[in-house]
Enzyme design. Sequence first.
Site, PDB file in Angstrom:
ATOM      1  N   GLN A  51     -14.674  -8.542  11.229  1.00  0.00           N
ATOM      2  CA  GLN A  51     -15.210  -7.480  10.380  1.00  0.00           C
ATOM      3  C   GLN A  51     -14.269  -7.275   9.195  1.00  0.00           C
ATOM      4  O   GLN A  51     -13.056  -7.240   9.352  1.00  0.00           O
ATOM      5  CB  GLN A  51     -15.298  -6.188  11.205  1.00  0.00           C
ATOM      6  CG  GLN A  51     -15.068  -4.896  10.442  1.00  0.00           C
ATOM      7  CD  GLN A  51     -16.197  -4.535   9.520  1.00  0.00           C
ATOM      8  OE1 GLN A  51     -17.346  -4.883   9.779  1.00  0.00           O
ATOM      9  NE2 GLN A  51     -15.894  -3.841   8.438  1.00  0.00           N
ATOM     10  N   THR A  52     -14.850  -7.140   7.996  1.00  0.00           N
ATOM     11  CA  THR A  52     -14.036  -6.822   6.837  1.00  0.00           C
ATOM     12  C   THR A  52     -14.873  -6.111   5.792  1.00  0.00           C
ATOM     13  O   THR A  52     -16.099  -6.270   5.754  1.00  0.00           O
ATOM     14  CB  THR A  52     -13.397  -8.088   6.227  1.00  0.00           C
ATOM     15  OG1 THR A  52     -12.568  -7.731   5.125  1.00  0.00           O
ATOM     16  CG2 THR A  52     -14.461  -9.076   5.766  1.00  0.00           C
ATOM     17  N   ARG A  53     -14.210  -5.316   4.965  1.00  0.00           N
ATOM     18  CA  ARG A  53     -14.861  -4.739   3.788  1.00  0.00           C
ATOM     19  C   ARG A  53     -14.103  -5.151   2.538  1.00  0.00           C
ATOM     20  O   ARG A  53     -14.355  -4.614   1.462  1.00  0.00           O
ATOM     21  CB  ARG A  53     -14.936  -3.211   3.905  1.00  0.00           C
ATOM     22  CG  ARG A  53     -13.602  -2.497   3.829  1.00  0.00           C
ATOM     23  CD  ARG A  53     -13.779  -0.982   3.838  1.00  0.00           C
ATOM     24  NE  ARG A  53     -12.612  -0.268   3.416  1.00  0.00           N
ATOM     25  CZ  ARG A  53     -11.684   0.247   4.221  1.00  0.00           C
ATOM     26  NH1 ARG A  53     -11.794   0.071   5.536  1.00  0.00           N
ATOM     27  NH2 ARG A  53     -10.662   0.912   3.739  1.00  0.00           N
ATOM     28  N   HIS A  67      -7.622 -11.860   2.680  1.00  0.00           N
ATOM     29  CA  HIS A  67      -6.325 -12.283   2.176  1.00  0.00           C
ATOM     30  C   HIS A  67      -5.610 -13.119   3.231  1.00  0.00           C
ATOM     31  O   HIS A  67      -6.160 -13.416   4.298  1.00  0.00           O
ATOM     32  CB  HIS A  67      -5.497 -11.093   1.678  1.00  0.00           C
ATOM     33  CG  HIS A  67      -5.318  -9.981   2.675  1.00  0.00           C
ATOM     34  ND1 HIS A  67      -4.717 -10.161   3.898  1.00  0.00           N
ATOM     35  CD2 HIS A  67      -5.655  -8.666   2.611  1.00  0.00           C
ATOM     36  CE1 HIS A  67      -4.676  -9.020   4.549  1.00  0.00           C
ATOM     37  NE2 HIS A  67      -5.245  -8.096   3.796  1.00  0.00           N
ATOM     38  N   HIS A 112      -5.470 -11.891   6.874  1.00  0.00           N
ATOM     39  CA  HIS A 112      -6.764 -12.028   7.544  1.00  0.00           C
ATOM     40  C   HIS A 112      -7.000 -13.480   7.960  1.00  0.00           C
ATOM     41  O   HIS A 112      -7.465 -13.759   9.068  1.00  0.00           O
ATOM     42  CB  HIS A 112      -7.897 -11.599   6.609  1.00  0.00           C
ATOM     43  CG  HIS A 112      -7.892 -10.161   6.240  1.00  0.00           C
ATOM     44  ND1 HIS A 112      -8.387  -9.714   5.039  1.00  0.00           N
ATOM     45  CD2 HIS A 112      -7.464  -9.061   6.895  1.00  0.00           C
ATOM     46  CE1 HIS A 112      -8.275  -8.397   4.975  1.00  0.00           C
ATOM     47  NE2 HIS A 112      -7.705  -7.974   6.086  1.00  0.00           N
ATOM     48  N   GLY A 116      -7.603  -5.631  14.277  1.00  0.00           N
ATOM     49  CA  GLY A 116      -6.265  -5.720  13.705  1.00  0.00           C
ATOM     50  C   GLY A 116      -5.669  -4.366  13.420  1.00  0.00           C
ATOM     51  O   GLY A 116      -6.023  -3.355  14.038  1.00  0.00           O
ATOM     52  N   ARG A 117      -4.787  -4.324  12.461  1.00  0.00           N
ATOM     53  CA  ARG A 117      -4.096  -3.098  12.079  1.00  0.00           C
ATOM     54  C   ARG A 117      -5.055  -2.122  11.401  1.00  0.00           C
ATOM     55  O   ARG A 117      -5.797  -2.482  10.503  1.00  0.00           O
ATOM     56  CB  ARG A 117      -2.955  -3.456  11.117  1.00  0.00           C
ATOM     57  CG  ARG A 117      -2.187  -2.272  10.563  1.00  0.00           C
ATOM     58  CD  ARG A 117      -1.228  -2.728   9.484  1.00  0.00           C
ATOM     59  NE  ARG A 117      -1.921  -3.287   8.323  1.00  0.00           N
ATOM     60  CZ  ARG A 117      -2.377  -2.575   7.302  1.00  0.00           C
ATOM     61  NH1 ARG A 117      -2.225  -1.265   7.285  1.00  0.00           N
ATOM     62  NH2 ARG A 117      -2.996  -3.163   6.292  1.00  0.00           N
ATOM     63  N   ASP A 118      -5.054  -0.869  11.852  1.00  0.00           N
ATOM     64  CA  ASP A 118      -5.782   0.218  11.203  1.00  0.00           C
ATOM     65  C   ASP A 118      -7.233  -0.146  10.919  1.00  0.00           C
ATOM     66  O   ASP A 118      -7.737   0.046   9.812  1.00  0.00           O
ATOM     67  CB  ASP A 118      -5.060   0.614   9.903  1.00  0.00           C
ATOM     68  CG  ASP A 118      -5.528   1.970   9.379  1.00  0.00           C
ATOM     69  OD1 ASP A 118      -5.994   2.783  10.188  1.00  0.00           O
ATOM     70  OD2 ASP A 118      -5.428   2.203   8.156  1.00  0.00           O
ATOM     71  N   HIS A 119      -7.912  -0.654  11.925  1.00  0.00           N
ATOM     72  CA  HIS A 119      -9.302  -1.088  11.771  1.00  0.00           C
ATOM     73  C   HIS A 119     -10.171   0.090  11.330  1.00  0.00           C
ATOM     74  O   HIS A 119     -10.184   1.148  11.947  1.00  0.00           O
ATOM     75  CB  HIS A 119      -9.818  -1.651  13.093  1.00  0.00           C
ATOM     76  CG  HIS A 119     -11.191  -2.233  13.010  1.00  0.00           C
ATOM     77  ND1 HIS A 119     -11.434  -3.590  12.995  1.00  0.00           N
ATOM     78  CD2 HIS A 119     -12.408  -1.650  12.911  1.00  0.00           C
ATOM     79  CE1 HIS A 119     -12.736  -3.803  12.902  1.00  0.00           C
ATOM     80  NE2 HIS A 119     -13.345  -2.636  12.848  1.00  0.00           N
ATOM     81  N   ALA A 120     -10.924  -0.111  10.249  1.00  0.00           N
ATOM     82  CA  ALA A 120     -11.869   0.878   9.718  1.00  0.00           C
ATOM     83  C   ALA A 120     -11.197   2.197   9.360  1.00  0.00           C
ATOM     84  O   ALA A 120     -11.854   3.235   9.282  1.00  0.00           O
ATOM     85  CB  ALA A 120     -13.020   1.129  10.698  1.00  0.00           C
TER      86      ALA A 120
END
Length: 357
Positions: free
Chosen positions: A160-162, A166, A169, A254-258
């Site tokens: 998942q990404t917005r 980079h 990721h 991952g870190r701080d998802h959403a």
Amino acid sequence: MASIELNARQTADFELLANGGFAPLTGFQGSADWQSVIERMRLADGQPWPIPVTLASESGEVGETLELIGHEGTRLGTITIEEVYERDLQREAELVYKTTEDAHPGVAALYREPARTIAGPISAEQLPSHIDAVQPYLLTPAEAKAAFAERGWKTVVAFQTRNPIHRAHEYITKGALELVDGLFIHPIVGETKSDDIPADTRMRCYEVLIENYYPRDRAVLGVNPAAMRYAGPREAIFHALVRRNYGCTHFIVGRDHAGVGSYYGTYDAQEIFDEFEPGELGIEPMKFEHAFFCKVTKTMATAKTSPSTPEQRVHLSGTAVRELLGRGERPPEEFSRPEVADVLIEAYAAEGERAAA
């Protein structure tokens, strides 16, 4: 027949209700489900579900069937109203978003809605329209499952990404890909914050990255039409359940998802998965440490694998990339692949020209 016009988030919710992305939901939630979801992260029948999917509306009465018009003007279908109720918006904000501050974009969106809520099953006639850059990748859950089966994949990890992908990721997606048959890159293309990079630019970034840096037979690019809630831990569960419905067996967290701002702890979105029984969600989380560029080894790494000290680490984030681009600076190769940087620079230059015109 009377009609109501949906906003962007409601339109996205309709699409995922209609295409099966929000299974087991078949319509906008009633009061029993709403209360159970905000208090227990479960539907009234006990199935896991962490964020309400509701339809705020000042019009419509029990027994009515209303036409639903998407925010982009498409006549989507209908809702048959089975219940009208009032939501406690402040309580929903407190429990779902862990804050009642309207500085939080998810809370601000919630407060813009009326408390009056209509509920009932939907009937879909067509799905919302999307921009040309998104359309080729708009797989339904059934189509995604067929794409995986065609490739012979038994295990699939979703990412998942917005943001553009980079180097950090890329590192964690490839680490996950070592353990499964295929990777489903599944970015959000619904409504996001105003300072997030637009979907058309992001799609070009994903295309050039996959073309140059991923094995062609191990990665599929699709899009998730959902709107971002920025609900941190709860949204991580929400995202995982949607990807389960798309046929994925694993989900990268991952870190701080959403997350947004400092509303959530760095790894809160990983720890929330421990509140569910093993196998209960129907998808397995893959939890990754914060990745960075290690100046000692000259590679991407995490604290688990790098011998570096904190000052020898280049931490990457979508926010940092946006700040560089906003200053007219090219992201270094430790941040972004050059092909991705080229797309972003071109997009930011074009935006600057439009703003100056």
